[in-house]
Structure formats: structure tokens, C-alpha cells
Enzyme design. Structure first.
Site, PDB file in Angstrom:
ATOM      1  N   HIS A  94      36.083  41.156  42.251  1.00 28.64           N
ATOM      2  CA  HIS A  94      34.897  39.983  42.846  1.00 28.64           C
ATOM      3  C   HIS A  94      35.232  38.807  42.018  1.00 28.64           C
ATOM      4  O   HIS A  94      34.591  37.734  42.097  1.00 28.64           O
ATOM      5  CB  HIS A  94      33.631  40.522  42.575  1.00 28.64           C
ATOM      6  N   ASP A  95      35.997  39.020  41.013  1.00 25.56           N
ATOM      7  CA  ASP A  95      36.262  37.600  39.983  1.00 25.56           C
ATOM      8  C   ASP A  95      37.798  36.960  40.326  1.00 25.56           C
ATOM      9  O   ASP A  95      38.244  36.032  39.747  1.00 25.56           O
ATOM     10  CB  ASP A  95      36.181  37.907  38.548  1.00 25.56           C
ATOM     11  N   ASP A 104      30.827  45.898  31.982  1.00 24.22           N
ATOM     12  CA  ASP A 104      31.110  44.416  31.943  1.00 24.22           C
ATOM     13  C   ASP A 104      31.315  43.880  30.712  1.00 24.22           C
ATOM     14  O   ASP A 104      30.505  44.053  29.635  1.00 24.22           O
ATOM     15  CB  ASP A 104      29.551  43.652  32.479  1.00 24.22           C
ATOM     16  N   ASP A 152      27.494  49.225  37.750  1.00 19.88           N
ATOM     17  CA  ASP A 152      27.931  48.120  36.683  1.00 19.88           C
ATOM     18  C   ASP A 152      27.074  48.264  35.479  1.00 19.88           C
ATOM     19  O   ASP A 152      25.974  48.139  35.768  1.00 19.88           O
ATOM     20  CB  ASP A 152      27.911  46.941  37.251  1.00 19.88           C
ATOM     21  N   GLU A 159      35.586  46.546  31.076  1.00 21.10           N
ATOM     22  CA  GLU A 159      36.147  45.377  31.572  1.00 21.10           C
ATOM     23  C   GLU A 159      36.580  44.671  30.242  1.00 21.10           C
ATOM     24  O   GLU A 159      35.652  44.326  29.479  1.00 21.10           O
ATOM     25  CB  GLU A 159      35.303  44.530  32.316  1.00 21.10           C
TER      26      GLU A 159
HETATM   27  C1  GLC Z   1      32.471  39.636  34.214  1.00 21.19           C
HETATM   28  C2  GLC Z   1      31.783  39.894  35.601  1.00 21.19           C
HETATM   29  C3  GLC Z   1      31.789  38.133  36.143  1.00 21.19           C
HETATM   30  C4  GLC Z   1      30.597  37.848  35.476  1.00 21.19           C
HETATM   31  C5  GLC Z   1      30.661  37.846  33.794  1.00 21.19           C
HETATM   32  C6  GLC Z   1      29.571  37.689  33.153  1.00 21.19           C
HETATM   33  O1  GLC Z   1      33.373  39.076  34.001  1.00 21.19           O
HETATM   34  O2  GLC Z   1      33.196  40.352  36.284  1.00 21.19           O
HETATM   35  O3  GLC Z   1      31.584  38.332  37.571  1.00 21.19           O
HETATM   36  O4  GLC Z   1      30.428  36.590  35.813  1.00 21.19           O
HETATM   37  O5  GLC Z   1      31.395  39.360  33.517  1.00 21.19           O
HETATM   38  O6  GLC Z   1      28.537  38.757  33.247  1.00 21.19           O
END
Ligand code: GLC
Ligand code: CA
Length: 578
Positions: free
Chosen positions: A338-339, A205, A99, A263
Site C-alpha cells: 500500500h506504500d 509497522d 498490522d 517492516e
Molecule cells: C509504514 C506504513 C505506512 C505509514 C507509516 C507510518 O511505513 O506502511 O503506510 O504511513 O508506516 O505508520
């Protein structure tokens, strides 16, 4: 064919390190724990393991707040453990994806410590600092009205220099200033560091928010009663994001054979998002779009469920499956991470009666869509959301806790008493909280599901005595055994990986039907999204399906030619191939 690539046919397994496997009984998953499960992953048919952040971190946001990009957090192990994991993966023919969290760092990172120390520090400009605004009576305010994710203002005041810094997430996650070329160089260097240490790719991320709109103007007022406003449109897909990613590609990615996925939340605009992926732009291999996983959330309220219909779901899948195929757009296929709440609890039926069958139906959906496959830990055994009977204290995510507190305080103030009703908020969290994706893995029937022999950092779901990986390995009919054969089917049939997608019956409220075509090869997929037996009667499709073999499904296969009508049992998923 020429557009085939190893990372397109790959099955990626996402590990949430804290919750996967604890090797030293401190209640937190760790790298040696992961190492001990590599044979399990190999056996499942996994090619690439993606680790959510394992770097040194104060864990304000579970490691998405990094204090040292070149070291492992002690709770997960050491650099030596990392090397052993890389070796363990590579020797089994698997790869490792890390990540990359570089929109922001932790406020405890030495870069930020230096940056905040004085206005003249060489790292001052590595973060985004602005002077306060003052109103007529001299009250100090943040430089603009942007709202942060998970909390109030996106700015935090720092007394040392009498300025505010920008943080689009928690105050402990200051945003890096990507305008500064030194910041970008530092990111390229840390990427090289991990590539040289054996990492084979990156999940990036919130990578579409690294370039903020020029001048950082106020966001339009969308919530008149609130002080801080939704500014996502001002930082999602910002003005220079593609320049930065092209630079990253030139400097790092193009020099290695990596797998990359960005992402990209806060935007569901396919044209804007395709730019990250189209090969001509030389940026990333694929992105995680949020249109599908956002379908069951109320607008701008991620913890408030919204009813969804199958035609809507099919439209979204169709839009992304057919997006810019000729120009080389490539999908990342995921329905959990995980979100997110668990897929069987959101898109299927997690009641005891239908859980296994409907989790398998979703597996058929995933493996028969075009794109790189992402399986989230526990998805392969059909882990479901934890129950409504659990109280707010079982929710460990800062986003859940802050949301609960925010509503609680508002209601207390409005109603002038302490014992306000919060049951609707708990209903919403039971469906939508990120915590459901973070629950410990259920390995076996021993205490805490075999996740730890200590006290787990987060409660294990109550169903582990019967619902666990060990029991499912032993059962050829289990969700896990089904996933193994589903991933195998996909590997053996390129039409499922690369084939063009056609939605067959867009208004059907019960059955999701589609065709895949790759050269001479064809597949027809039928998925019953209900707990009833339904007749699928689109004559042309039925005829087409009946001339092909029903080769795969979550019920015993039906032999021979079927009529113009196909009967699908509850949550039945079928794949016909020719
Ligand atoms: C992304 C991650 C999440 C995190 C956010 C801030 O969305 O997947 O878990 O809280 O970024 O880094
Ligand atoms: Ca541990």
C-alpha cells in the site's frame, strides 16, 4: 527438512481495507466486504490474509494512527464483524495477520491525551517530551533538527506544558517511548488481546525505528538550505531495538505459533537487518527490506523516479536471496504494497500491448524466489498505476498532498508568481505515489468496478470495465488465472520455496536467469525483462535448462530438447524443473 515451517510456504494476501470491498455503500471498504470475498482468496491459493490497520483511528494516515488498539474503526465495522471474519478465515483453513502499529499512536489515543495533560501525569513518559531550545534572540525552536516523514519538523509544540513531543511521521502520530517498560507491557497486552481473539500473526509497522539514538542529538546537515534534516540514520536500527524485540518474543511470540514480519525502512544494510530474522536471535520470522522497492527512487526522494537497470535489480535480489542462508535467514518476497506504485507499472510494461504478459512474468519471478510470498490486493489481476491525466485532487495520500504543497509553495516563493509549473512533480507522483497501491479493487464491470454501489472514497481506475476480477476469473488466459497456477506450482514444488538461489548471468541486461537447488531437486528460471525476442546464450545454462522440462511459463510450453541457445519471447518467463 527440519527448517520447513507453515509460514515459510504460505502465500499471504495483503488487504488495504478501505479499498477492497464496500458492503454498505458508504464508499469505503469494510470487514463484511472482506468476508464476502474469502472464497475468491481461497480459490486464488491464499493461506494468510494480512489486514492493513482496521483499528479505531482518526485516519490522518489511513489508520496508521491508532486511537484505540482494542476496537475496530466504525468505518470498517465492529468487533463482531472481526470475529465473523476470523471464523470465516479459519473455517476455510486460512489465517489472519494484523498490522501492529506501535512505534506511534494517534494523538487522539487516551494515552497521549493523558500524557500531554501535565508533566506529572503517570503517562507523561509514555511519549517523548523535551523542552524547547531558544536562540540568542529568544525565538523558540524544536529540541533538535530532525525532519519528520511527510512534513517539516519531527517535533510539535504543546502549549499546555510548554514542551515539544517527538513524531517521526505526522504531528498526529506521536512516537511512543519504548524506553518505558510500562509502554512495552501495554504493547504485549494488546498483542495478547488480538491473539486471544483469533489473530494468527502480525506485520509490524516501522518496527526498526522504535529505539532512538541516546540523547536525541541533531542530525548532520545534509540539506544546508533546509531547517530540518534527515535523521533516519539516528533512529533506524537504534541502540535497543533488538532488546525490545527479544522481550516481545519472550513475552508474546514464543508462546504461540504465529507468523511475524517486521517492516524495516530507512536502512538497506543486510548485516544490520538480518539480526531481526536470524533464528538464534529469537526476534521475528522475516522482514520487509526496502532495497528492491527503492531501486527506482532517487536518493532520499521517494516520489522522484530514477532509471534502473536489470543488472542492478538482479544484484539486489541476489544479495537478499543468498543472505545468511546457513544461519537461517528467511525472506519476505514482495514487490507491491500500500506504500508503492504498482509492480507492472514499475518493473515491467503496463501498456495495453504488454501489460498481461509482463504482469505474468513478474508473477513467475515472485513465486520462484525463496521466501514467504506476499501478494498485494489487485496485483493478482495486474492493476496498474492510474494515468497521468488525473490531477493532484485524485491523490488522497497525505504524503503525496504534503509533498505537492511543499514544492508548490517553494516554487511560488522562488518565482514570485502563483502559476508555477508542477508537471515534473505530477510525472513523479504518477510513477511513485503511494496512492496507486490504494486505488479501489476492480471486481467487475459495474459502476466503480463493483467496489461500491455508493461514491468511492477514491476514484477507481478508468480501465475497470475491461480489466476486472470477474472477467479474469472467466478467462483461463488471464493474469488472475496465471497467478492461481503460479501459486499452485510453488506449493507443489518445495524447491521453489526452500531451494538455494544462484544468479546465473549477472551482467545480462535483458534476461534474469537463476537456478534453485533443494536436495535432489533443481529449477532453472529465465525471465525476459524486455519487449523484444532475445536469445539467451549462456551455453552451460542453456544446456542445463534443455535437459530439464520446461514446465511452466506465460507462453505455450516449448517441447523437447532445445539447443545451446534459448529464444525467449517478449516478457517471457519460464520455469524448468527436474
Ligand atoms: C509504514 C506504513 C505506512 C505509514 C507509516 C507510518 O511505513 O506502511 O503506510 O504511513 O508506516 O505508520
Ligand atoms: Ca463500507
Amino acid at each position: 527438512m527440519s527448517n520447513e515451517k507453515w509460514w515459510k510456504s504460505a502465500a499471504v494476501y495483503q488487504i488495504y481495507p478501505s479499498s477492497f470491498c464496500d458492503s454498505n455503500s458508504d464508499g469505503i471498504g469494510d470487514l463484511p466486504g472482506i468476508l464476502s470475498k474469502l472464497d475468491y482468496l481461497k480459490e486464488l491459493g491464499i493461506d494468510v490474509v494480512w489486514l492493513s490497520p482496521i483499528y479505531k483511528s482518526p485516519q490522518a494516515d489511513m489508520g496508521y494512527d491508532i486511537a484505540d488498539y482494542r476496537d475496530i474503526d466504525p468505518r470498517y465495522g465492529t468487533l463482531k464483524d472481526y470475529d465473523a471474519l476470523v471464523e470465516g478465515l479459519h473455517s476455510r483453513g486460512m489465517k489472519l495477520m494484523m498490522d501492529l502499529v506501535v512505534n506511534h499512536s494517534s494523538d487522539e489515543h487516551e494515552w497521549f491525551q493523558e500524557s500531554k495533560s501535565s508533566k506529572t501525569n503517570p503517562k507523561r513518559d509514555w511519549y517523548i517530551w523535551r523542552p524547547p531550545r531558544y536562540d540568542a534572540d529568544g525565538t523558540r525552536h524544536p529540541p533538535n533538527n530532525w525532519k519528520a516523514q511527510f512534513q517539516g519538523s519531527a517535533w510539535d509544540y504543546d502549549e499546555t506544558t510548554d514542551e515539544y513531543y517527538l513524531h517521526l511521521f505526522l504531528a498526529k502520530q506521536p512516537d511512543l517511548n519504548w524506553e518505558n517498560p510500562d509502554v512495552r507491557q501495554a504493547v504485549w497486552e494488546l498483542m495478547r488481546f488480538w491473539v486471544h481473539r483469533g489473530c494468527d500473526g502480525f506485520r509490524m509497522d516501522v518496527i526498526n525505528i522504535i529505539s532512538k539514538v541516546d540523547g536525541l542529538p541533531d542530525a548532520p546537515i545534509s540539506a544546508p538550505d533546509e531547517e530540518f534534516q534527515d535523521a533516519r540514520a539516528l533512529f533506524a536500527n537504534g541502540p535497543r531495538v533488538h532488546i525490545y524485540l527479544q522481550e516481545m518474543n519472550r513475552e508474546v511470540l514464543s508462546k504461540h505459533d504465529l507468523i511475524t514480519v517486521g517492516e524495516t525502512p530507512y536502512s538497506i544494510d543486510p548485516t544490520a537487518l538480518a539480526k531481526y530474522v536470524l533464528p538464534a536471535n529469537k526476534e521475528l520470522d522475516m522482514i520487509f527490506q526496502f532495497e528492491l522497492v527503492g531501486l527506482d527512487s532517487a536518493p532520499n526522494a521517494s516520489f522522484t523516479p530514477r532509471p534502473w537497470t536489470l543488472p542492478e535489480f538482479m544484484q539486489v535480489v541476489n544479495r537478499w536471496q543468498t543472505l545468511e542462508r546457513d544461519a537461517g535467514y528467511w525472506n519476505a518476497v514482495y514487490i507491491e504494497n500500500h506504500d508503492q506504485g504498482r509492480s507492472v507499472s514499475r518493473w515491467a510494461d503496463d501498456s495495453d500491448a504488454w501489460r498481461a504478459l509482463s504482469a505474468k512474468m513478474l508473477a513467475v519471478l515472485e513465486v520462484s524466489l525463496s521466501g514467504t510470498q506476499y501478494v498485494f490486493q489487485g496485483q493478482e489481476i495486474g492493476i496498474r498505476n492510474f494515468p497521468r491525466s488525473w490531477g493532484i485532487e485524485e491523490y488522497k495520500d497525505v504524503a503525496s498532498q504534503n509533498w505537492y504543497k511543499e514544492v508548490l509553495e517553494r516554487r511560488r516563493a522562488e518565482q514570485g508568481r502563483d502559476d508555477v509549473d508542477m508537471s515534473d512533480i505530477l510525472d513523479g507522483l504518477q510513477k511513485k505515489a503511494r496512492d496507486h497501491g490504494r486505488i479501489p479493487m476492480q471486481w467487475n464491470a459495474s459502476p466503480h468496478g463493483g467496489f461500491t454501489t455508493g461514491t468511492p472514497w477514491m476514484r477507481v481506475n478508468d480501465d475497470f470495465p475491461t480489466w476486472n476480477a470477474e472477467a479474469q476469473i472467466a478467462d483461463p488466459d488471464s493474469v488472475l488465472s496465471f497467478w492461481k497456477s503460479a501459486l499452485r506450482l510453488r506449493k507443489d514444488n518445495k524447491v521453489l520455496i526452500y531451494g538455494d538461489f544462484t544468479l546465473l548471468d549477472p551482467t545480462n541486461k535483458q534476461v534474469f536467469a537463476y537456478r534453485r537447488v533443494y536436495g535432489e531437486k533443481r529449477a532453472v528460471i529465465l525471465l525476459n525483462f524486455t519487449s523484444e525476442t532475445v536469445k539467451f546464450t549462456v551455453a552451460s545454462v542453456a544446456a542445463e535448462a534443455s535437459t530439464r522440462g520446461h514446465v511452466f511459463g506465460n507462453y505455450p510450453l516449448v517441447d523437447g530438447v532445445v539447443g545451446a541457445e534459448i529464444e525467449l519471447r517478449a516478457y517471457e518467463g519460464r520455469v524448468y524443473l527436474s
